[in-house]
Design a protein around this motif. Structure first.
Motif, PDB file in Angstrom:
ATOM      1  N   ASP A   1      -5.433  -0.465   3.846  1.00 10.52           N
ATOM      2  CA  ASP A   1      -6.430  -0.041   2.876  1.00 10.52           C
ATOM      3  C   ASP A   1      -7.429  -1.150   2.556  1.00 10.52           C
ATOM      4  O   ASP A   1      -8.232  -1.012   1.654  1.00 10.52           O
ATOM      5  N   SER A   2      -7.347  -2.242   3.322  1.00 11.79           N
ATOM      6  CA  SER A   2      -8.209  -3.367   3.033  1.00 11.79           C
ATOM      7  C   SER A   2      -9.665  -3.032   3.298  1.00 11.79           C
ATOM      8  O   SER A   2     -10.010  -2.480   4.337  1.00 11.79           O
ATOM      9  N   PRO A   3     -10.591  -3.374   2.356  1.00 16.41           N
ATOM     10  CA  PRO A   3     -12.003  -3.106   2.575  1.00 16.41           C
ATOM     11  C   PRO A   3     -12.533  -3.787   3.813  1.00 16.41           C
ATOM     12  O   PRO A   3     -13.498  -3.339   4.412  1.00 16.41           O
ATOM     13  N   SER A   4     -11.901  -4.918   4.227  1.00 15.52           N
ATOM     14  CA  SER A   4     -12.381  -5.635   5.397  1.00 15.52           C
ATOM     15  C   SER A   4     -12.232  -4.814   6.664  1.00 15.52           C
ATOM     16  O   SER A   4     -12.888  -5.079   7.662  1.00 15.52           O
ATOM     17  N   LEU A   5     -11.339  -3.808   6.635  1.00 14.47           N
ATOM     18  CA  LEU A   5     -11.143  -2.973   7.815  1.00 14.47           C
ATOM     19  C   LEU A   5     -12.102  -1.793   7.831  1.00 14.47           C
ATOM     20  O   LEU A   5     -12.203  -1.101   8.834  1.00 14.47           O
ATOM     21  N   ARG A   6     -12.777  -1.539   6.722  1.00 13.71           N
ATOM     22  CA  ARG A   6     -13.693  -0.417   6.642  1.00 13.71           C
ATOM     23  C   ARG A   6     -15.093  -0.873   7.028  1.00 13.71           C
ATOM     24  O   ARG A   6     -15.973  -1.016   6.191  1.00 13.71           O
ATOM     25  N   LEU A   7     -15.301  -1.156   8.271  1.00 14.63           N
ATOM     26  CA  LEU A   7     -16.603  -1.598   8.741  1.00 14.63           C
ATOM     27  C   LEU A   7     -17.618  -0.476   8.543  1.00 14.63           C
ATOM     28  O   LEU A   7     -17.421   0.638   9.035  1.00 14.63           O
ATOM     29  N   PRO A   8     -18.716  -0.730   7.837  1.00 12.20           N
ATOM     30  CA  PRO A   8     -19.728   0.311   7.615  1.00 12.20           C
ATOM     31  C   PRO A   8     -20.584   0.520   8.860  1.00 12.20           C
ATOM     32  O   PRO A   8     -21.780   0.252   8.857  1.00 12.20           O
ATOM     33  N   TRP A   9     -19.974   1.046   9.889  1.00 15.74           N
ATOM     34  CA  TRP A   9     -20.658   1.109  11.181  1.00 15.74           C
ATOM     35  C   TRP A   9     -21.787   2.136  11.186  1.00 15.74           C
ATOM     36  O   TRP A   9     -22.775   1.977  11.921  1.00 15.74           O
ATOM     37  N   LEU A  10     -21.693   3.180  10.380  1.00 22.35           N
ATOM     38  CA  LEU A  10     -22.798   4.134  10.313  1.00 22.35           C
ATOM     39  C   LEU A  10     -24.043   3.479   9.706  1.00 22.35           C
ATOM     40  O   LEU A  10     -25.165   3.708  10.167  1.00 22.35           O
ATOM     41  N   THR A  11     -23.843   2.672   8.689  1.00 21.34           N
ATOM     42  CA  THR A  11     -24.960   1.945   8.085  1.00 21.34           C
ATOM     43  C   THR A  11     -25.564   0.975   9.085  1.00 21.34           C
ATOM     44  O   THR A  11     -26.800   0.869   9.208  1.00 21.34           O
ATOM     45  N   LEU A  12     -24.712   0.268   9.814  1.00 18.87           N
ATOM     46  CA  LEU A  12     -25.196  -0.689  10.804  1.00 18.87           C
ATOM     47  C   LEU A  12     -25.962   0.004  11.923  1.00 18.87           C
ATOM     48  O   LEU A  12     -27.023  -0.470  12.357  1.00 18.87           O
ATOM     49  N   LEU A  13     -25.447   1.128  12.395  1.00 16.52           N
ATOM     50  CA  LEU A  13     -26.121   1.858  13.469  1.00 16.52           C
ATOM     51  C   LEU A  13     -27.469   2.402  13.007  1.00 16.52           C
ATOM     52  O   LEU A  13     -28.452   2.373  13.759  1.00 16.52           O
ATOM     53  N   THR A  14     -27.516   2.894  11.770  1.00 14.50           N
ATOM     54  CA  THR A  14     -28.775   3.415  11.248  1.00 14.50           C
ATOM     55  C   THR A  14     -29.812   2.309  11.112  1.00 14.50           C
ATOM     56  O   THR A  14     -30.985   2.481  11.472  1.00 14.50           O
ATOM     57  N   GLY A  15     -29.392   1.163  10.601  1.00 16.04           N
ATOM     58  CA  GLY A  15     -30.302   0.029  10.497  1.00 16.04           C
ATOM     59  C   GLY A  15     -30.780  -0.439  11.863  1.00 16.04           C
ATOM     60  O   GLY A  15     -31.958  -0.783  12.036  1.00 16.04           O
ATOM     61  N   ALA A  16     -29.870  -0.431  12.841  1.00 17.11           N
ATOM     62  CA  ALA A  16     -30.246  -0.828  14.200  1.00 17.11           C
ATOM     63  C   ALA A  16     -31.243   0.155  14.801  1.00 17.11           C
ATOM     64  O   ALA A  16     -32.203  -0.241  15.482  1.00 17.11           O
ATOM     65  N   ALA A  17     -31.043   1.449  14.541  1.00 13.30           N
ATOM     66  CA  ALA A  17     -31.974   2.465  15.037  1.00 13.30           C
ATOM     67  C   ALA A  17     -33.360   2.268  14.440  1.00 13.30           C
ATOM     68  O   ALA A  17     -34.379   2.373  15.133  1.00 13.30           O
ATOM     69  N   ALA A  18     -33.408   1.971  13.137  1.00 15.24           N
ATOM     70  CA  ALA A  18     -34.690   1.725  12.486  1.00 15.24           C
ATOM     71  C   ALA A  18     -35.365   0.482  13.069  1.00 15.24           C
ATOM     72  O   ALA A  18     -36.588   0.457  13.255  1.00 15.24           O
ATOM     73  N   ALA A  19     -34.559  -0.535  13.376  1.00 12.02           N
ATOM     74  CA  ALA A  19     -35.112  -1.759  13.963  1.00 12.02           C
ATOM     75  C   ALA A  19     -35.676  -1.495  15.357  1.00 12.02           C
ATOM     76  O   ALA A  19     -36.757  -1.987  15.709  1.00 12.02           O
ATOM     77  N   LEU A  20     -34.948  -0.725  16.153  1.00 14.63           N
ATOM     78  CA  LEU A  20     -35.422  -0.397  17.497  1.00 14.63           C
ATOM     79  C   LEU A  20     -36.728   0.388  17.444  1.00 14.63           C
ATOM     80  O   LEU A  20     -37.646   0.149  18.237  1.00 14.63           O
ATOM     81  N   LEU A  21     -36.820   1.319  16.508  1.00 17.48           N
ATOM     82  CA  LEU A  21     -38.049   2.109  16.378  1.00 17.48           C
ATOM     83  C   LEU A  21     -39.203   1.250  15.888  1.00 17.48           C
ATOM     84  O   LEU A  21     -40.358   1.458  16.282  1.00 17.48           O
ATOM     85  N   PHE A  22     -38.906   0.278  15.035  1.00 11.17           N
ATOM     86  CA  PHE A  22     -39.963  -0.610  14.554  1.00 11.17           C
ATOM     87  C   PHE A  22     -40.530  -1.456  15.690  1.00 11.17           C
ATOM     88  O   PHE A  22     -41.735  -1.753  15.719  1.00 11.17           O
ATOM     89  N   LEU A  23     -39.665  -1.835  16.631  1.00 13.88           N
ATOM     90  CA  LEU A  23     -40.083  -2.660  17.759  1.00 13.88           C
ATOM     91  C   LEU A  23     -40.616  -1.830  18.921  1.00 13.88           C
ATOM     92  O   LEU A  23     -41.233  -2.368  19.840  1.00 13.88           O
ATOM     93  N   ALA A  24     -40.378  -0.529  18.870  1.00 11.73           N
ATOM     94  CA  ALA A  24     -40.785   0.355  19.966  1.00 11.73           C
ATOM     95  C   ALA A  24     -42.297   0.588  19.941  1.00 11.73           C
ATOM     96  O   ALA A  24     -42.962   0.349  18.925  1.00 11.73           O
ATOM     97  N   PRO A  25     -42.854   1.068  21.039  1.00  8.31           N
ATOM     98  CA  PRO A  25     -44.285   1.390  21.071  1.00  8.31           C
ATOM     99  C   PRO A  25     -44.647   2.449  20.036  1.00  8.31           C
ATOM    100  O   PRO A  25     -43.827   3.300  19.685  1.00  8.31           O
ATOM    101  N   GLU A  26     -45.857   2.402  19.541  1.00  8.37           N
ATOM    102  CA  GLU A  26     -46.316   3.348  18.531  1.00  8.37           C
ATOM    103  C   GLU A  26     -46.220   4.783  19.025  1.00  8.37           C
ATOM    104  O   GLU A  26     -46.023   5.710  18.225  1.00  8.37           O
ATOM    105  N   SER A  27     -46.321   4.985  20.326  1.00  2.43           N
ATOM    106  CA  SER A  27     -46.226   6.343  20.871  1.00  2.43           C
ATOM    107  C   SER A  27     -44.861   6.951  20.590  1.00  2.43           C
ATOM    108  O   SER A  27     -44.747   8.158  20.364  1.00  2.43           O
ATOM    109  N   TRP A  28     -43.801   6.132  20.583  1.00  3.94           N
ATOM    110  CA  TRP A  28     -42.461   6.617  20.248  1.00  3.94           C
ATOM    111  C   TRP A  28     -42.380   6.940  18.758  1.00  3.94           C
ATOM    112  O   TRP A  28     -41.863   7.984  18.363  1.00  3.94           O
TER     113      TRP A  28
END
Length: 216
Positions: free
Chosen positions: A6-33
């Motif tokens: 039940d340790s919080p350290s085992l509850r990696l917020p991977w959905l939050t991390l993936l969403t932030g990564a997706a936003a970062a990729l889109l920010f770096l992507a061409p404007e057409s995307w």
């Protein structure tokens, strides 16, 4: 090392991390995307309903991106660690409500981008959860603290609407407006979902006294 199931350290917020990564990729992507994924009124009418969700992952400039993603990382991680189910419901429902609110109540806006509305939704859910916990613990000082935080959270978008400008991010670029309506809808949605039986059946983050430890 001490590890507990039940340790919080085992509850990696991977959905939050993936969403932030997706936003970062889109920010770096061409404007057409980005233009395909931003909330575009004309595209929605023509059937681009995915933009109701993806538009929140797009941003106008570096300042807009950094503010939105940093806040999303903070409040998103806190909510996801507490309840991943709540994180999913809050983001999905808020994304749709915010998008439709912009389309219906701001017909003057052709495009919409940004995670700030979802930031407010997650913050609303989290602060309400902390307020509920303080009621359960019957700690008066915490009740006042989290109750005051709820008032401030609702006050922010109302002040922005009255002022006609954002309290924090203002340099979005020429011709780009901060949409306070999205912030208001976000916090209302987050708090509303927090009191619903669908997503509010979460548990407070575990404390050391309630963890089952395995020494290793």
């Amino acid at each position: 090392m001490l590890v507990g199931k039940d340790s919080p350290s085992l509850r990696l917020p991977w959905l939050t991390l993936l969403t932030g990564a997706a936003a970062a990729l889109l920010f770096l992507a061409p404007e057409s995307w980005t233009s395909i994924l931003q909330l575009d009124r004309n595209a929605i009418v023509q059937g681009g309903f995915w933009q109701l969700f993806t538009g929140h992952l797009t941003h106008w400039n570096a300042s807009h991106f950094i503010w939105d993603v940093v806040m999303f990382g903070l409040v998103g991680a806190m909510v996801e660690i507490r309840s991943r189910k709540a994180w999913i419901w809050v983001n999905l429902i808020s994304a749709v409500l915010i998008s439709f609110s912009v389309l219906v109540f701001r017909p003057d806006l052709q495009f919409y981008r940004g995670l700030s509305g979802l930031d407010m939704a997650l913050a609303g859910y989290w602060v309400l959860a902390m307020f509920r916990d303080s009621l359960a613990k019957r700690v008066i000082s915490e009740r006042w603290m989290w109750g005051g935080a709820l008032v401030l959270l609702f006050s922010k978008p109302l002040i922005e609407i009255a002022m006609g400008s954002a309290l924090f991010v203002s340099d979005l670029g020429a011709g780009v407006e901060n949409v306070a309506l999205a912030h208001l809808v976000g916090v209302v949605a987050g708090v509303g979902l927090g009191v619903s039986t669908v997503v509010s059946r979460d548990k407070p983050a575990p404390t050391a006294s309630r963890m089952k430890w395995i020494a290793g």
